[in-house]
Scaffold this motif. Structure first.
Motif, PDB file in Angstrom:
ATOM      1  N   GLU A 149       0.826  -1.218   0.000  1.00 37.70           N
ATOM      2  CA  GLU A 149       0.000   0.000   0.000  1.00 37.70           C
ATOM      3  C   GLU A 149       0.859   1.266   0.000  1.00 37.70           C
ATOM      4  OE1 GLU A 149      -3.294   0.121  -0.595  1.00 37.70           O
ATOM      5  OE2 GLU A 149      -2.963  -2.028  -0.882  1.00 37.70           O
ATOM      6  N   VAL A 150       1.941   1.247   0.756  1.00 36.94           N
ATOM      7  CA  VAL A 150       2.851   2.397   0.775  1.00 36.94           C
ATOM      8  C   VAL A 150       3.460   2.591  -0.603  1.00 36.94           C
ATOM      9  CG1 VAL A 150       5.082   3.234   1.647  1.00 36.94           C
ATOM     10  CG2 VAL A 150       3.381   2.338   3.237  1.00 36.94           C
ATOM     11  N   MET A 151       3.877   1.494  -1.236  1.00 34.38           N
ATOM     12  CA  MET A 151       4.484   1.598  -2.560  1.00 34.38           C
ATOM     13  C   MET A 151       3.476   2.043  -3.616  1.00 34.38           C
ATOM     14  SD  MET A 151       7.559   1.404  -2.087  1.00 34.38           S
ATOM     15  CE  MET A 151       7.816   1.804  -3.803  1.00 34.38           C
ATOM     16  N   LYS A 152       2.221   1.648  -3.478  1.00 34.09           N
ATOM     17  CA  LYS A 152       1.190   2.125  -4.413  1.00 34.09           C
ATOM     18  C   LYS A 152       1.048   3.638  -4.301  1.00 34.09           C
ATOM     19  CE  LYS A 152      -1.656  -2.016  -4.824  1.00 34.09           C
ATOM     20  NZ  LYS A 152      -2.917  -2.664  -4.443  1.00 34.09           N
ATOM     21  N   LYS A 153       1.136   4.162  -3.079  1.00 34.84           N
ATOM     22  CA  LYS A 153       1.050   5.615  -2.885  1.00 34.84           C
ATOM     23  C   LYS A 153       2.229   6.330  -3.552  1.00 34.84           C
ATOM     24  CE  LYS A 153      -1.624   5.508   1.389  1.00 34.84           C
ATOM     25  NZ  LYS A 153      -1.600   5.695   2.835  1.00 34.84           N
ATOM     26  N   VAL A 154       3.412   5.730  -3.486  1.00 32.70           N
ATOM     27  CA  VAL A 154       4.588   6.326  -4.129  1.00 32.70           C
ATOM     28  C   VAL A 154       4.380   6.379  -5.637  1.00 32.70           C
ATOM     29  CG1 VAL A 154       7.039   5.987  -4.661  1.00 32.70           C
ATOM     30  CG2 VAL A 154       6.236   5.677  -2.323  1.00 32.70           C
ATOM     31  N   PHE A 155       3.918   5.266  -6.207  1.00 34.05           N
ATOM     32  CA  PHE A 155       3.767   5.180  -7.659  1.00 34.05           C
ATOM     33  C   PHE A 155       2.518   5.885  -8.188  1.00 34.05           C
ATOM     34  CE2 PHE A 155       6.738   1.493  -7.281  1.00 34.05           C
ATOM     35  CZ  PHE A 155       7.711   1.967  -8.158  1.00 34.05           C
ATOM     36  N   ASP A 156       1.617   6.276  -7.297  1.00 29.80           N
ATOM     37  CA  ASP A 156       0.401   6.982  -7.726  1.00 29.80           C
ATOM     38  C   ASP A 156       0.355   8.408  -7.175  1.00 29.80           C
ATOM     39  OD1 ASP A 156      -0.476   4.705  -9.060  1.00 29.80           O
ATOM     40  OD2 ASP A 156      -1.509   3.926  -7.299  1.00 29.80           O
ATOM     41  N   TYR A 157       1.512   8.961  -6.815  1.00 30.34           N
ATOM     42  CA  TYR A 157       1.601  10.266  -6.157  1.00 30.34           C
ATOM     43  C   TYR A 157       1.141  11.401  -7.078  1.00 30.34           C
ATOM     44  CZ  TYR A 157       3.568  14.278  -3.727  1.00 30.34           C
ATOM     45  OH  TYR A 157       3.728  15.486  -3.099  1.00 30.34           O
ATOM     46  N   ASN A 158       0.410  12.353  -6.490  1.00 28.98           N
ATOM     47  CA  ASN A 158      -0.039  13.541  -7.215  1.00 28.98           C
ATOM     48  C   ASN A 158       0.365  14.801  -6.446  1.00 28.98           C
ATOM     49  OD1 ASN A 158      -1.638  12.343  -9.434  1.00 28.98           O
ATOM     50  ND2 ASN A 158      -2.847  11.530  -7.753  1.00 28.98           N
ATOM     51  N   LEU A 159       0.732  15.824  -7.195  1.00 25.30           N
ATOM     52  CA  LEU A 159       1.037  17.135  -6.626  1.00 25.30           C
ATOM     53  C   LEU A 159       0.337  18.169  -7.484  1.00 25.30           C
ATOM     54  CD1 LEU A 159       2.857  18.986  -4.726  1.00 25.30           C
ATOM     55  CD2 LEU A 159       4.483  19.004  -6.637  1.00 25.30           C
ATOM     56  N   LYS A 160      -0.481  18.997  -6.860  1.00 28.22           N
ATOM     57  CA  LYS A 160      -1.159  20.066  -7.601  1.00 28.22           C
ATOM     58  C   LYS A 160      -0.124  21.050  -8.130  1.00 28.22           C
ATOM     59  CE  LYS A 160      -5.481  19.898  -5.018  1.00 28.22           C
ATOM     60  NZ  LYS A 160      -6.382  20.605  -4.113  1.00 28.22           N
ATOM     61  N   GLU A 161      -0.521  21.781  -9.164  1.00 27.33           N
ATOM     62  CA  GLU A 161       0.397  22.754  -9.768  1.00 27.33           C
ATOM     63  C   GLU A 161       0.993  23.686  -8.724  1.00 27.33           C
ATOM     64  OE1 GLU A 161      -0.892  23.490 -14.381  1.00 27.33           O
ATOM     65  OE2 GLU A 161      -1.194  25.061 -12.925  1.00 27.33           O
ATOM     66  N   LYS A 162       2.317  23.847  -8.832  1.00 28.92           N
ATOM     67  CA  LYS A 162       3.031  24.730  -7.907  1.00 28.92           C
ATOM     68  C   LYS A 162       3.952  25.624  -8.735  1.00 28.92           C
ATOM     69  CE  LYS A 162       4.423  23.005  -3.979  1.00 28.92           C
ATOM     70  NZ  LYS A 162       3.767  23.796  -2.957  1.00 28.92           N
ATOM     71  N   LYS A 163       3.755  26.925  -8.617  1.00 30.25           N
ATOM     72  CA  LYS A 163       4.588  27.900  -9.343  1.00 30.25           C
ATOM     73  C   LYS A 163       5.772  28.277  -8.459  1.00 30.25           C
ATOM     74  CE  LYS A 163       5.408  31.363 -12.329  1.00 30.25           C
ATOM     75  NZ  LYS A 163       5.897  31.179 -13.676  1.00 30.25           N
ATOM     76  N   TRP A 176      12.034   7.978  -4.655  1.00 30.79           N
ATOM     77  CA  TRP A 176      10.939   8.784  -4.107  1.00 30.79           C
ATOM     78  C   TRP A 176      10.484   8.314  -2.741  1.00 30.79           C
ATOM     79  CZ3 TRP A 176       6.906  10.992  -8.007  1.00 30.79           C
ATOM     80  CH2 TRP A 176       7.579  11.637  -9.057  1.00 30.79           C
ATOM     81  N   LEU A 177      10.701   7.049  -2.417  1.00 32.64           N
ATOM     82  CA  LEU A 177      10.282   6.538  -1.108  1.00 32.64           C
ATOM     83  C   LEU A 177      11.217   7.017  -0.005  1.00 32.64           C
ATOM     84  CD1 LEU A 177       8.447   4.595   0.559  1.00 32.64           C
ATOM     85  CD2 LEU A 177      10.159   2.828   0.109  1.00 32.64           C
ATOM     86  N   ARG A 178      12.484   7.206  -0.325  1.00 33.53           N
ATOM     87  CA  ARG A 178      13.495   7.404   0.707  1.00 33.53           C
ATOM     88  C   ARG A 178      13.999   8.827   0.875  1.00 33.53           C
ATOM     89  NH1 ARG A 178      14.225   4.157   4.361  1.00 33.53           N
ATOM     90  NH2 ARG A 178      16.471   4.094   4.278  1.00 33.53           N
ATOM     91  N   GLY A 179      13.553   9.757   0.021  1.00 35.70           N
ATOM     92  CA  GLY A 179      14.197  11.057   0.097  1.00 35.70           C
ATOM     93  C   GLY A 179      13.294  12.254   0.051  1.00 35.70           C
ATOM     94  N   ASN A 180      13.870  13.351  -0.438  1.00 37.72           N
ATOM     95  CA  ASN A 180      13.219  14.661  -0.463  1.00 37.72           C
ATOM     96  C   ASN A 180      12.295  14.829  -1.663  1.00 37.72           C
ATOM     97  OD1 ASN A 180      14.783  15.946   1.736  1.00 37.72           O
ATOM     98  ND2 ASN A 180      16.494  15.552   0.366  1.00 37.72           N
ATOM     99  N   MET A 181      11.314  15.677  -1.455  1.00 35.32           N
ATOM    100  CA  MET A 181      10.411  16.120  -2.510  1.00 35.32           C
ATOM    101  C   MET A 181       9.912  17.477  -2.044  1.00 35.32           C
ATOM    102  SD  MET A 181       7.091  14.115  -4.028  1.00 35.32           S
ATOM    103  CE  MET A 181       8.051  12.749  -4.640  1.00 35.32           C
TER     104      MET A 181
END
Length: 198
Positions: A149-163, A176-181
Motif C-alpha cells: 500500500e505504501v508503494m502504491k502511494k509512491v507510484f500513484d503520487y499527485n502534486l497540484k500545480e506549484k509555481k 521517491w520513497l526514501r528522500g526529499n520532494m
C-alpha cells in the motif's frame, strides 16, 4: 433546431479543449543516471561522505561514497544533483527537477513542467531503478515482504500545480520513497555534486 446546434457545437468545443492540453514533452539529453569517479579533487572542492540511500537507483548510487561538491558552480540546471542545508540544519542532496519561475505538477508520479511531460530517467517515480510494474513483479516473484500500500502511494503520487519563485527549485531524490520532494531556496544550496572519490 436547438438539439442540432448542440450536435454541431459540442464536437467543436471538444476539439478546442483537446488542443489546450499539451502533448509536448521535455527531455534531457545531457544528464545520465551515472555518477562520475573523480581522481583528482581540487582544493576548492568540498567532499562529503554520504551514507543515506535517497539517491539509489538500484546500484547503490551515491550510497556510502565520498562525494565531490563544486561550491563555485553558480548555474544550476535541471537534472543536477545539489548539496544543500535542509530544515534541520543538516547537509543533504537531491536532484533538481524544476527551475525558478517554472510550474511543476505531478500526476500519477509523472512530473510535468509547464504542462510538458518530463520525459527523462528522473521524470517519474521508481524504486531501486524499477518502474511501477517492474517493481511489483520483482517483489512478488522473489516473495519479498513489503508494504504494498505504501508503494502504491509512491507510484500513484499527485502534486497540484506549484509555481516556483525566481529563487526556488523543486528537488526530488532519485528514490521517491526514501528522500526529499520539496521546494528548495537557492540560498540553502552549497554546491553541485560532480562525482565521487571512493
Amino acid at each position: 433546431m436547438k438539439y442540432n446546434m448542440l450536435l454541431i457545437i459540442f464536437p467543436l468545443v471538444m476539439v478546442g479543449c483537446s488542443f489546450s492540453t499539451s502533448t509536448e514533452s521535455l527531455t534531457d539529453e545531457i544528464i545520465t543516471p551515472d555518477i562520475e569517479k573523480i581522481e583528482d579533487v581540487g582544493s576548492e572542492m568540498i567532499t562529503h561522505h554520504h551514507m543515506y540511500d535517497n539517491m539509489d537507483r538500484g546500484n547503490h548510487d551515491y550510497v556510502d561514497k565520498t562525494l565531490v561538491i563544486d561550491p563555485n558552480e553558480s548555474e544550476i540546471f535541471r537534472g543536477d544533483v545539489v548539496f544543500f542545508i535542509n530544515e534541520d540544519g543538516e547537509k543533504d542532496l537531491s536532484r533538481v527537477v524544476a527551475l525558478p519561475n517554472e510550474t511543476i505538477k505531478i500526476s500519477n508520479s509523472q512530473i510535468f513542467i509547464n504542462d510538458k511531460k518530463l520525459d527523462t530517467f528522473y521524470g517519474k517515480a521508481h524504486r531501486v531503478g524499477l518502474d511501477k510494474d517492474s517493481y511489483f513483479k520483482m517483489m512478488d516473484k522473489e516473495g519479498n515482504d513489503y508494504d504494498k500500500e505504501v508503494m502504491k502511494k509512491v507510484f500513484d503520487y499527485n502534486l497540484k500545480e506549484k509555481k516556483l519563485a525566481e529563487n526556488e527549485y523543486y528537488v526530488i531524490s532519485d528514490d521517491w520513497l526514501r528522500g526529499n520532494m520539496k521546494v528548495l531556496n537557492r540560498e540553502t544550496v552549497i554546491g553541485k555534486v560532480i562525482g565521487y572519490t571512493k
